[in-house]
Design an enzyme around this catalytic site. Structure first.
Site, PDB file in Angstrom:
ATOM      1  CD  GLU A  78     -11.158 -37.323 -16.041  1.00  0.00           C
ATOM      2  OE1 GLU A  78     -12.218 -36.420 -16.402  1.00  0.00           O
ATOM      3  OE2 GLU A  78     -11.665 -38.757 -15.749  1.00  0.00           O
ATOM      4  CB  THR A  87     -17.643 -33.656 -14.610  1.00  0.00           C
ATOM      5  OG1 THR A  87     -17.259 -34.332 -15.389  1.00  0.00           O
ATOM      6  CG2 THR A  87     -16.676 -34.339 -12.809  1.00  0.00           C
TER       7      THR A  87
HETATM    8  N1  HSE Z   1     -15.809 -40.215 -10.200  1.00  0.00           N
HETATM    9  C1  HSE Z   1     -16.759 -38.660 -10.856  1.00  0.00           C
HETATM   10  C2  HSE Z   1     -17.500 -38.341 -10.336  1.00  0.00           C
HETATM   11  C3  HSE Z   1     -16.289 -39.248 -12.263  1.00  0.00           C
HETATM   12  O1  HSE Z   1     -18.530 -38.815  -9.722  1.00  0.00           O
HETATM   13  O2  HSE Z   1     -17.604 -37.222 -10.124  1.00  0.00           O
HETATM   14  C4  HSE Z   1     -16.688 -38.569 -13.357  1.00  0.00           C
HETATM   15  O3  HSE Z   1     -16.509 -38.401 -14.396  1.00  0.00           O
END
Ligand code: HSE
Length: 306
Positions: free
Chosen positions: A128, A180
């Protein structure tokens, strides 16, 4: 040759108030992965989709997660994995986590359940991290455990599976990519104490509301004054999607993970379908392509098929 196939589901992370800690799993869409053991300490990857993801294991999320397993085992074995992704990368519904979790779960099965689920979460988080450039498990946890999860800590990893009532999820996925890593770079590095108080009050209230099945409190807790105001600029027509979904009866919702998908929670399937209709009407006028999904919360997470 022995092979095992899994389906790894999409997930919604953050759940509005729980940035980097709350998440839940969806029934659809899912990624399909088939894995075989090979007698060479390497990872070979084949993709059966159109996303043109890298097949070098060090650059591939599933590959990195599998290499993390190979690092800690002594035998001279490796993995050959076939991946059919249905969860588009950069969609905000946990595409990278599905790749990483699916890969490590199927590998563990072929290794006769050698690792605990928390150890699998650690391996998956390494994959991830390739996509997000940050250490968080709010998609990995629900993909692996199913249901609604809270990550209390990532160092050491501490995952809490939450109780929750019947809920239906509507998702709209505008066909634009939000990375992201980019969506994390625009976030504030410090927040005012007032915003922090609002955030932890909402997370506590949401967890209690889920356990009690208090739909009114679920609705009131789904607010975020830290991340949403910054990230919503990445999502065309976000305010209209939210306003019309609430008008159609949704309890609340917001950006799914780092976007561009937007999710809404509803108490009944009928409302979730009305919310889908309201979302579709807004996006039909924009010229932006989109998909929508209506799903219940998936209680089991990643599923081994054979
Ligand atoms: N918590 C993470 C973000 C999830 O919002 O950056 C990414 O899928």
């Amino acid at each position: 040759m022995k092979e095992i196939t899994v389906l790894a589901p999409a997930t919604v992370a953050n759940v509005v108030c729980g940035f980097d800690c709350l998440g839940f799993a969806l029934d659809e869409p899912t990624d399909r992965m088939t894995l075989r053991l090979i007698d060479e300490k390497t990872v070979k990857i084949k993709h059966f989709d159109d996303f043109r993801l890298p097949t070098e294991p060090e650059k591939n999320i599933a590959g990195v997660a599998l290499l993390a397993i190979l690092d800690v085992i002594e035998e001279n074995i490796g993995f050959e994995i076939e991946i059919t992704k249905n969860i588009k990368p950069g969609s905000g519904i946990g595409s990278s986590s599905a790749s990483a979790v699916g890969a490590v779960v199927v590998a563990n099965k072929l290794l006769n359940d050698r690792f605990s689920r928390l150890e699998l979460a650690e391996f998956a988080m390494k994959g991830e991290q390739v996509a997000s450039e940050g250490r968080h498990a709010d998609n990995v946890a629900p993909c692996l455990f199913g249901g609604f999860t809270l990550v209390r800590s990532v160092e050491p990893l501490d995952i809490v599976c939450l109780d929750y009532p019947k809920l239906f999820v509507t998702i709209i996925h505008p066909q634009i990519e939000v990375k992201t890593s980019e969506a994390r770079k625009i976030l504030p590095t410090e927040i005012p104490l007032k915003s922090a108080i609002q955030a932890w009050s909402n997370v506590g209230a949401l967890v209690a509301a889920l356990a009690k099945g208090d739909y009114g409190l679920i609705a009131r807790s789904l607010e975020d004054f830290i991340v949403e105001p910054v990230r919503k600029k990445l999502i065309p027509h976000f305010d209209a999607l939210k306003a019309e979904s609430l008008a159609a009866g949704a309890l609340g919702g917001g950006i799914s993970g780092s976007g561009p998908s937007v999710f809404m929670l509803s108490e009944t399937l009928e409302t979730a379908i009305n919310v889908e209709k309201a979302m579709r009407e807004i996006y039909a006028q924009t010229g932006i392509e989109f998909n929508t999904y209506v799903s219940k919360i998936n209680p089991e997470g990643v599923k081994i098929l054979k």
